[in-house]
Design a protein around this motif. Sequence first.
Motif, PDB file in Angstrom:
ATOM      1  N   THR A  42     -11.707   2.907   0.505  1.00  0.00           N
ATOM      2  CA  THR A  42     -10.737   3.586   1.366  1.00  0.00           C
ATOM      3  C   THR A  42      -9.905   4.625   0.621  1.00  0.00           C
ATOM      4  O   THR A  42      -9.296   5.485   1.246  1.00  0.00           O
ATOM      5  CB  THR A  42      -9.776   2.568   2.010  1.00  0.00           C
ATOM      6  N   GLY A  43      -9.830   4.505  -0.698  1.00  0.00           N
ATOM      7  CA  GLY A  43      -9.005   5.409  -1.481  1.00  0.00           C
ATOM      8  C   GLY A  43      -7.520   5.069  -1.432  1.00  0.00           C
ATOM      9  O   GLY A  43      -6.698   5.748  -2.042  1.00  0.00           O
ATOM     10  N   LYS A  44      -7.171   3.996  -0.708  1.00  0.00           N
ATOM     11  CA  LYS A  44      -5.761   3.589  -0.622  1.00  0.00           C
ATOM     12  C   LYS A  44      -5.335   2.915  -1.927  1.00  0.00           C
ATOM     13  O   LYS A  44      -6.125   2.215  -2.557  1.00  0.00           O
ATOM     14  CB  LYS A  44      -5.549   2.637   0.555  1.00  0.00           C
ATOM     15  N   THR A  45      -4.082   3.123  -2.297  1.00  0.00           N
ATOM     16  CA  THR A  45      -3.543   2.552  -3.533  1.00  0.00           C
ATOM     17  C   THR A  45      -2.546   1.453  -3.220  1.00  0.00           C
ATOM     18  O   THR A  45      -1.650   1.622  -2.392  1.00  0.00           O
ATOM     19  CB  THR A  45      -2.856   3.640  -4.378  1.00  0.00           C
ATOM     20  N   GLU A  73      17.990  -6.706 -12.762  1.00  0.00           N
ATOM     21  CA  GLU A  73      17.957  -6.443 -14.203  1.00  0.00           C
ATOM     22  C   GLU A  73      16.812  -5.504 -14.567  1.00  0.00           C
ATOM     23  O   GLU A  73      16.944  -4.673 -15.451  1.00  0.00           O
ATOM     24  CB  GLU A  73      17.806  -7.770 -14.946  1.00  0.00           C
ATOM     25  N   GLU A  74      15.682  -5.649 -13.862  1.00  0.00           N
ATOM     26  CA  GLU A  74      14.513  -4.831 -14.202  1.00  0.00           C
ATOM     27  C   GLU A  74      13.562  -4.778 -13.012  1.00  0.00           C
ATOM     28  O   GLU A  74      13.400  -5.758 -12.285  1.00  0.00           O
ATOM     29  CB  GLU A  74      13.793  -5.451 -15.406  1.00  0.00           C
ATOM     30  N   VAL A  75      12.927  -3.634 -12.825  1.00  0.00           N
ATOM     31  CA  VAL A  75      11.843  -3.461 -11.861  1.00  0.00           C
ATOM     32  C   VAL A  75      10.651  -2.945 -12.658  1.00  0.00           C
ATOM     33  O   VAL A  75      10.750  -1.922 -13.328  1.00  0.00           O
ATOM     34  CB  VAL A  75      12.212  -2.460 -10.740  1.00  0.00           C
ATOM     35  N   LYS A  76       9.542  -3.667 -12.584  1.00  0.00           N
ATOM     36  CA  LYS A  76       8.399  -3.355 -13.447  1.00  0.00           C
ATOM     37  C   LYS A  76       7.097  -3.378 -12.653  1.00  0.00           C
ATOM     38  O   LYS A  76       6.837  -4.315 -11.911  1.00  0.00           O
ATOM     39  CB  LYS A  76       8.357  -4.407 -14.559  1.00  0.00           C
ATOM     40  N   LEU A  77       6.285  -2.336 -12.813  1.00  0.00           N
ATOM     41  CA  LEU A  77       4.963  -2.283 -12.194  1.00  0.00           C
ATOM     42  C   LEU A  77       4.060  -3.275 -12.918  1.00  0.00           C
ATOM     43  O   LEU A  77       3.901  -3.209 -14.137  1.00  0.00           O
ATOM     44  CB  LEU A  77       4.385  -0.873 -12.298  1.00  0.00           C
ATOM     45  N   ILE A  78       3.467  -4.218 -12.156  1.00  0.00           N
ATOM     46  CA  ILE A  78       2.588  -5.204 -12.793  1.00  0.00           C
ATOM     47  C   ILE A  78       1.136  -5.074 -12.347  1.00  0.00           C
ATOM     48  O   ILE A  78       0.250  -5.639 -12.982  1.00  0.00           O
ATOM     49  CB  ILE A  78       3.081  -6.652 -12.574  1.00  0.00           C
ATOM     50  N   ASP A  79       0.882  -4.309 -11.255  1.00  0.00           N
ATOM     51  CA  ASP A  79      -0.497  -4.106 -10.834  1.00  0.00           C
ATOM     52  C   ASP A  79      -0.604  -2.804 -10.052  1.00  0.00           C
ATOM     53  O   ASP A  79       0.272  -2.469  -9.258  1.00  0.00           O
ATOM     54  CB  ASP A  79      -0.975  -5.284  -9.967  1.00  0.00           C
ATOM     55  N   ASP A  80      -1.674  -2.098 -10.293  1.00  0.00           N
ATOM     56  CA  ASP A  80      -1.944  -0.833  -9.623  1.00  0.00           C
ATOM     57  C   ASP A  80      -3.438  -0.821  -9.308  1.00  0.00           C
ATOM     58  O   ASP A  80      -4.252  -0.853 -10.223  1.00  0.00           O
ATOM     59  CB  ASP A  80      -1.568   0.325 -10.550  1.00  0.00           C
ATOM     60  N   PHE A  81      -3.778  -0.812  -8.024  1.00  0.00           N
ATOM     61  CA  PHE A  81      -5.179  -0.916  -7.613  1.00  0.00           C
ATOM     62  C   PHE A  81      -5.476   0.145  -6.576  1.00  0.00           C
ATOM     63  O   PHE A  81      -4.713   0.341  -5.624  1.00  0.00           O
ATOM     64  CB  PHE A  81      -5.447  -2.306  -7.010  1.00  0.00           C
ATOM     65  N   TRP A 128       0.882  -1.164   0.000  1.00  0.00           N
ATOM     66  CA  TRP A 128       0.000   0.000   0.000  1.00  0.00           C
ATOM     67  C   TRP A 128       0.911   1.202   0.000  1.00  0.00           C
ATOM     68  O   TRP A 128       1.825   1.298   0.811  1.00  0.00           O
ATOM     69  CB  TRP A 128      -0.899   0.003   1.238  1.00  0.00           C
ATOM     70  N   THR A 129       0.669   2.129  -0.901  1.00  0.00           N
ATOM     71  CA  THR A 129       1.575   3.277  -1.050  1.00  0.00           C
ATOM     72  C   THR A 129       0.899   4.576  -0.618  1.00  0.00           C
ATOM     73  O   THR A 129      -0.272   4.801  -0.917  1.00  0.00           O
ATOM     74  CB  THR A 129       2.034   3.411  -2.517  1.00  0.00           C
ATOM     75  N   PRO A 130       1.651   5.433   0.059  1.00  0.00           N
ATOM     76  CA  PRO A 130       1.113   6.755   0.403  1.00  0.00           C
ATOM     77  C   PRO A 130       1.145   7.664  -0.832  1.00  0.00           C
ATOM     78  O   PRO A 130       1.778   7.343  -1.840  1.00  0.00           O
ATOM     79  CB  PRO A 130       2.078   7.256   1.478  1.00  0.00           C
TER      80      PRO A 130
END
Length: 138
Positions: free
Chosen positions: A97-100, A84-92, A61-63
């Motif tokens: 609650t409005g939390k991400t 080698e790589e960092v990749k965003l695979i899901d964003d909800f 959970w990110t602020p």
Amino acid sequence: FGLGLERLAMAKYDIPDIRLFWSKDDRFHSQFTELTENPGAFVKFKPFSKYPACFKDFAMWTPESFHENDMNEIIRDVAGDLVEEVKLIDDFTNPKTGKTSKCYRVNFRAMDRNLTNEEVNVLQFKVRELLPKALGVE
């Protein structure tokens, strides 16, 4: 054993092994796609690992103050060149609650050896300890 096009390309682009030309590995072929659009472009072969990757996912959970670059810096500080790589695979975002929540897949790979799950797990646990303290993630 003549001097074919492959050997000329090896010399021009610093390709160390002729067998790469017959490889189906996109990490090799993608390095030269610029030449189709711009034949005069300066391209130099960048070596890549022949060893398999080890993938680990980080979900949190990110602020609102969260910045992906800060997280990447922490991961690279812990694991160095093994990342080698960092990749965003899901964003909800939870509608109530409005939390991400964000989930990132980290691709670990060594240039000189196979990485074990145990070895990568140690790195993953270090990162998991640092992220909440440094970035306020849950």
